[in-house]
Motif scaffolding. Structure first.
Motif, PDB file in Angstrom:
ATOM      1  N   PHE A  35       0.826  -1.206   0.000  1.00  0.00           N
ATOM      2  CA  PHE A  35       0.000   0.000   0.000  1.00  0.00           C
ATOM      3  C   PHE A  35       0.865   1.263   0.000  1.00  0.00           C
ATOM      4  N   THR A  36       1.939   1.234   0.752  1.00  0.00           N
ATOM      5  CA  THR A  36       2.833   2.393   0.797  1.00  0.00           C
ATOM      6  C   THR A  36       3.460   2.638  -0.572  1.00  0.00           C
ATOM      7  N   THR A  37       3.825   1.555  -1.255  1.00  0.00           N
ATOM      8  CA  THR A  37       4.360   1.705  -2.614  1.00  0.00           C
ATOM      9  C   THR A  37       3.320   2.327  -3.538  1.00  0.00           C
ATOM     10  N   ALA A  38       2.067   1.896  -3.406  1.00  0.00           N
ATOM     11  CA  ALA A  38       0.998   2.443  -4.246  1.00  0.00           C
ATOM     12  C   ALA A  38       0.818   3.937  -4.000  1.00  0.00           C
ATOM     13  N   VAL A  39       0.855   4.354  -2.723  1.00  0.00           N
ATOM     14  CA  VAL A  39       0.693   5.772  -2.390  1.00  0.00           C
ATOM     15  C   VAL A  39       1.888   6.583  -2.883  1.00  0.00           C
ATOM     16  N   THR A  40       3.069   6.008  -2.820  1.00  0.00           N
ATOM     17  CA  THR A  40       4.260   6.696  -3.317  1.00  0.00           C
ATOM     18  C   THR A  40       4.165   6.918  -4.821  1.00  0.00           C
ATOM     19  N   LEU A  41       3.692   5.914  -5.536  1.00  0.00           N
ATOM     20  CA  LEU A  41       3.558   6.036  -6.989  1.00  0.00           C
ATOM     21  C   LEU A  41       2.416   6.965  -7.382  1.00  0.00           C
ATOM     22  N   LYS A  42       1.371   7.012  -6.537  1.00  0.00           N
ATOM     23  CA  LYS A  42       0.194   7.839  -6.847  1.00  0.00           C
ATOM     24  C   LYS A  42      -0.290   8.495  -5.559  1.00  0.00           C
ATOM     25  N   PRO A  43       0.223   9.684  -5.225  1.00  0.00           N
ATOM     26  CA  PRO A  43      -0.078  10.309  -3.928  1.00  0.00           C
ATOM     27  C   PRO A  43      -1.560  10.583  -3.685  1.00  0.00           C
ATOM     28  N   ASP A  44      -2.371  10.732  -4.732  1.00  0.00           N
ATOM     29  CA  ASP A  44      -3.798  11.018  -4.541  1.00  0.00           C
ATOM     30  C   ASP A  44      -4.655   9.753  -4.636  1.00  0.00           C
ATOM     31  N   TYR A  45      -4.056   8.612  -4.381  1.00  0.00           N
ATOM     32  CA  TYR A  45      -4.719   7.318  -4.500  1.00  0.00           C
ATOM     33  C   TYR A  45      -5.583   7.091  -3.252  1.00  0.00           C
ATOM     34  N   THR A  46      -6.857   7.420  -3.343  1.00  0.00           N
ATOM     35  CA  THR A  46      -7.773   7.366  -2.199  1.00  0.00           C
ATOM     36  C   THR A  46      -7.855   5.972  -1.592  1.00  0.00           C
ATOM     37  N   ASP A  47      -8.052   4.971  -2.422  1.00  0.00           N
ATOM     38  CA  ASP A  47      -8.227   3.616  -1.911  1.00  0.00           C
ATOM     39  C   ASP A  47      -6.983   3.127  -1.175  1.00  0.00           C
ATOM     40  N   ALA A  48      -5.804   3.448  -1.696  1.00  0.00           N
ATOM     41  CA  ALA A  48      -4.574   3.004  -1.044  1.00  0.00           C
ATOM     42  C   ALA A  48      -4.413   3.677   0.317  1.00  0.00           C
ATOM     43  N   VAL A  61      -4.110   1.743   3.822  1.00  0.00           N
ATOM     44  CA  VAL A  61      -3.020   1.966   4.786  1.00  0.00           C
ATOM     45  C   VAL A  61      -3.611   2.136   6.187  1.00  0.00           C
ATOM     46  N   GLY A  62      -4.677   2.920   6.283  1.00  0.00           N
ATOM     47  CA  GLY A  62      -5.336   3.107   7.575  1.00  0.00           C
ATOM     48  C   GLY A  62      -5.879   1.813   8.135  1.00  0.00           C
ATOM     49  N   ALA A  63      -6.422   0.964   7.270  1.00  0.00           N
ATOM     50  CA  ALA A  63      -6.958  -0.314   7.728  1.00  0.00           C
ATOM     51  C   ALA A  63      -5.859  -1.182   8.341  1.00  0.00           C
ATOM     52  N   VAL A  64      -4.677  -1.168   7.724  1.00  0.00           N
ATOM     53  CA  VAL A  64      -3.562  -1.949   8.264  1.00  0.00           C
ATOM     54  C   VAL A  64      -3.152  -1.417   9.631  1.00  0.00           C
ATOM     55  N   TYR A  65      -3.059  -0.085   9.752  1.00  0.00           N
ATOM     56  CA  TYR A  65      -2.655   0.501  11.028  1.00  0.00           C
ATOM     57  C   TYR A  65      -3.666   0.191  12.128  1.00  0.00           C
ATOM     58  N   VAL A  66      -4.933   0.118  11.790  1.00  0.00           N
ATOM     59  CA  VAL A  66      -5.934  -0.256  12.798  1.00  0.00           C
ATOM     60  C   VAL A  66      -5.653  -1.657  13.321  1.00  0.00           C
ATOM     61  N   ARG A  67      -5.401  -2.580  12.418  1.00  0.00           N
ATOM     62  CA  ARG A  67      -5.132  -3.955  12.850  1.00  0.00           C
ATOM     63  C   ARG A  67      -3.802  -4.072  13.593  1.00  0.00           C
ATOM     64  N   ARG A  84     -13.766  -4.105  -1.130  1.00  0.00           N
ATOM     65  CA  ARG A  84     -14.149  -5.234  -1.982  1.00  0.00           C
ATOM     66  C   ARG A  84     -14.198  -4.791  -3.440  1.00  0.00           C
ATOM     67  N   ARG A  85     -14.515  -3.532  -3.671  1.00  0.00           N
ATOM     68  CA  ARG A  85     -14.466  -3.025  -5.037  1.00  0.00           C
ATOM     69  C   ARG A  85     -13.151  -2.264  -5.173  1.00  0.00           C
ATOM     70  N   LEU A  86     -12.144  -2.940  -5.636  1.00  0.00           N
ATOM     71  CA  LEU A  86     -10.805  -2.390  -5.657  1.00  0.00           C
ATOM     72  C   LEU A  86     -10.648  -1.378  -6.782  1.00  0.00           C
ATOM     73  N   PHE A  87      -9.597  -0.601  -6.658  1.00  0.00           N
ATOM     74  CA  PHE A  87      -9.308   0.377  -7.695  1.00  0.00           C
ATOM     75  C   PHE A  87      -8.977  -0.312  -9.013  1.00  0.00           C
ATOM     76  N   ARG A  88      -9.384   0.278 -10.084  1.00  0.00           N
ATOM     77  CA  ARG A  88      -8.925  -0.124 -11.400  1.00  0.00           C
ATOM     78  C   ARG A  88      -8.830   1.120 -12.251  1.00  0.00           C
ATOM     79  N   PHE A  89      -8.156   1.028 -13.366  1.00  0.00           N
ATOM     80  CA  PHE A  89      -8.011   2.180 -14.241  1.00  0.00           C
ATOM     81  C   PHE A  89      -9.374   2.627 -14.752  1.00  0.00           C
ATOM     82  N   SER A  90      -9.536   3.921 -14.897  1.00  0.00           N
ATOM     83  CA  SER A  90     -10.797   4.416 -15.454  1.00  0.00           C
ATOM     84  C   SER A  90     -10.883   4.039 -16.922  1.00  0.00           C
ATOM     85  N   HIS A  91     -12.119   3.769 -17.367  1.00  0.00           N
ATOM     86  CA  HIS A  91     -12.354   3.438 -18.773  1.00  0.00           C
ATOM     87  C   HIS A  91     -12.993   4.648 -19.437  1.00  0.00           C
TER      88      HIS A  91
END
Length: 670
Positions: free
Chosen positions: A505-518, A522-528, A661-668
């Protein structure tokens, strides 16, 4: 009822029958691809009181798609996420468009007065029916062609169906306005043309070409063959050009035109391309479209197609494609007097493709559903050419009266029946996300987007090992893909491998800083991991980038509840419910929060709503039964007093709603 009217009714029934037979197996097809954005993840359509927002520009709304979005809102109101209701509407629209294609082409055949075996006294019954056979065959080709599955079975492409509906109605109204002698009828028909144009623009941008097609229709067919006052034609054409300019203003409203054109000419993203390269590439795309219409075998159909960029006009096949298109345009010009229907069909195809196959770069260079409206022109050319050929061949043998039967036999057995069988078979690909994306991967093993969505589909089925394998293949092709890293992290999270998940998840945020789902994940992992402060910051980052993220609102509300910030918790849960009103867990948590705030009646209502959405939600039922008993015990208590509230454990609720459950995918982009 006249003979002509009876045949029209018969033709429409035949069209309806073929459409039902072809698409009956599509009604259980799953939500796929951009259905996530148009239906599943669109908060505006889930509340009918917000329909007005669909005509405003925002993250989730677009005025040029407002009318289809309203139908999605009605589908959601009556059917929720039951997919059959959405497919029934799409198939019904396709039926209606098929009937309109028949009525329009029949009118054009009548206007052009193609040779028929008539007596000097007038048309015989046989010739009236014979003149309707080519339009009927063209309409059947339109409704059963396999490439149309991308525009019908794909729920989101209701946009194209509705734009085509208003497009065809607008042309029929325009013909009525030009041909009628009554002033009142002419005014009404012209007004209807304008309304259909505006409705088309509120369905999909392809409708912007309608005035150009009307001008072509007037030039090729109406003006040369009818005694129409030149002032009427000038007025109508002038009005059409005015509507065209108005449409451009509407579509570009509140858009920085200069910045937009600059981005097209000199894209900042190296993965994108400019206007010149897009134009060269579209030469190849157009020829590929024609080949798909001519030979739609299953191995050539792909709903998520990657297309190579062209580099030069003098390379193969770009130069060859240019010559083919040039020859088609020349043929259209050459036949404008001798065969105006063929000429009109050729120009229809190219004109209606202009919004998607010209200089404007779109994310997807080629997609099959863009052929929905342009294909009408191709079928007009095909049936007209075959009809003329049959008549010419049989006339030399004095058998011209058999021309309609010969045409029906050739087109019916050679095209319509094979196309219908192939289309029905093709519908099976849309039955589930796994079948859909497996088909895309098999046909293009280098398609990263297809791998990402196939992994998502496996994840949702609980096939985690298969999902990991697919995501690793995606990362082998595209190591810098934020979506692949995010989705791989989701699978690791589901397996309890928190460190690997956080790393992905951290890699995803680094590659795309405005990645809402990532950020949310990240927050979900920190909760656990037991780090709520870091989790809260991650959820706030998600909300900063996307204020419509109901997951982030839910998670922030849950953390606020656990930290005894009950008012903040209630605010976040109320917003989450506004964005996603059919999620029972949201209502359940709001009930717990209201109960902790001493608002027992509101808590009871929240628990009831949760049970309405999910009658098997036992935790909500337990709380509702307990509060019902508590309320009964307080009967007779002094008005204004409230039963004592107490903090209740969060039984029945996951720690977070992370790991979407509905993961990110590229916009069409269409």
């Amino acid at each position: 009822m006249s003979t002509s009217a009876r045949f029209s009714l018969f033709a429409c029934l035949v069209i309806l029958g073929f459409t039902i037979l072809t698409y009956a197996n599509s009604l259980h097809g799953a939500f796929v691809f951009d259905d996530q954005n148009s239906v599943l993840g669109n908060p505006v359509i889930k509340d009918l009181s917000r329909i007005g927002e669909l005509f405003q520009w925002s993250v989730t709304t677009n005025p040029s798609r407002a009318l289809p979005a309203i139908t999605f809102a009605l589908n959601y109101h009556f059917h929720g996420y039951r997919v059959e209701g959405y497919h029934v509407v799409n198939v019904a629209l396709h039926m209606l468009n098929g009937c309109l294609v028949f009525l329009l082409l029949r009118k054009l055949f009548q206007l052009t007065a193609l040779p028929t075996p008539t007596e000097a006294t007038g048309l015989s019954r046989w010739s009236i029916e014979a003149s309707a056979i080519p339009p009927l065959l063209a309409a059947l080709l339109f409704v059963v062609h396999p490439v149309q599955t991308a525009g019908v079975t794909y729920i989101t492409q209701r946009h194209g169906e509705m734009a085509t509906l208003f497009y065809l109605l607008g042309i029929l109204a325009f013909i009525k306005a030009v041909t009628t002698r009554r002033t009142s009828t002419r005014v009404s028909a012209a007004a209807l043309t304008g309304l259909c144009y505006l409705a088309g623009l509120c369905s999909k941008e392809i409708a912007i070409t309608l005035p150009i097609v009307l001008g072509m229709l007037t030039w090729l067919i109406l003006a040369p063959r009818m005694r129409v006052d030149a002032r009427v034609i000038k007025t109508l054409v002038g009005t059409g050009m005015l509507l065209l300019m108005l449409a451009g203003s509407i579509l570009l409203w509140r858009i920085d035109i200069i910045a937009l054109v600059q981005s097209w000419m000199h894209p900042a993203d190296p993965r994108q391309w400019g206007m010149g390269q897009n134009l060269l590439t579209q030469l190849n795309v157009i020829v590929q479209y024609l080949s798909l219409l001519a030979l739609p075998i299953p191995s050539r159909l792909n709903a998520d197609r990657q297309f190579p960029l062209a580099e030069s006009l003098f390379e193969f096949p770009t130069g060859f494609s240019f010559l083919i298109i040039l020859a088609c345009v020349w043929l259209g010009w050459r036949l404008r007097k001798d065969a105006p229907l063929i000429s009109f069909g050729i120009f229809w195809f190219f004109i209606t493709l202009l919004p998607s196959s010209s200089i404007i770069p779109l994310r997807d260079l080629m997609v099959e559903y863009r052929l929905y409206l342009p294909s009408i022109g191709v079928w007009l050319v095909v049936v007209t050419a075959l009809d003329r050929g049959c008549r010419s061949f049989l006339a030399r043998r004095q058998l011209e009266r058999w021309a309609p039967a010969a045409l029906s036999l050739i087109v019916g057995l050679g095209m319509i029946l094979p196309y219908a069988v192939t289309a029905s078979t093709r519908n099976a690909v849309w039955q589930s996300p796994v079948t859909f994306w497996t088909d895309a991967v098999e046909k293009d093993p280098t398609n990263v987007r297809a791998y990402i969505n196939l992994g998502k589909s496996y994840y949702e089925l609980g096939a985690l090992d298969e999902a990991i394998a697919v995501y690793r293949m995606a990362l082998a092709l595209a190591p810098a893909s934020p979506a692949a890293h995010n989705n791989l992290g989701t699978v690791y999270y589901a397996q309890g491998q928190l460190q690997q998940a956080l790393r992905a998840f951290t890699t995803a945020v680094t590659l795309k800083p405005d990645y809402t789902d990532a950020h949310n994940n990240v927050g979900a992992v920190y909760v656990r991991m037991g780090q709520p402060d870091r989790a809260q910051k991650a959820f706030e980052q998600a909300l900063n980038h996307n204020p419509f993220s109901f997951e982030a609102h839910y998670n922030l509300g849950l953390i606020a509840y656990q930290q005894d910030r009950l008012d903040d918790a209630a605010t976040h849960l109320q917003r989450a419910i506004q964005l996603e009103p059919r999620e029972p867990r949201f209502h359940y948590l709001l009930g717990i929060i209201d109960e902790a705030r001493g608002k027992v009646p509101q808590a009871v209502e929240a628990y009831r709503r949760s049970l309405e959405l999910n009658p098997l939600f036992e935790a909500a039922r337990t709380h509702l039964d307990r509060l019902g008993a508590a309320l009964s015990d307080t009967e007779g208590v002094h008005p204004g007093s409230t039963p004592t509230s107490f903090r209740t454990p969060l039984d029945g609720i996951p720690s977070v709603l992370g790991m979407k459950r509905r993961l990110f995918r590229f916009s069409h982009i269409s």
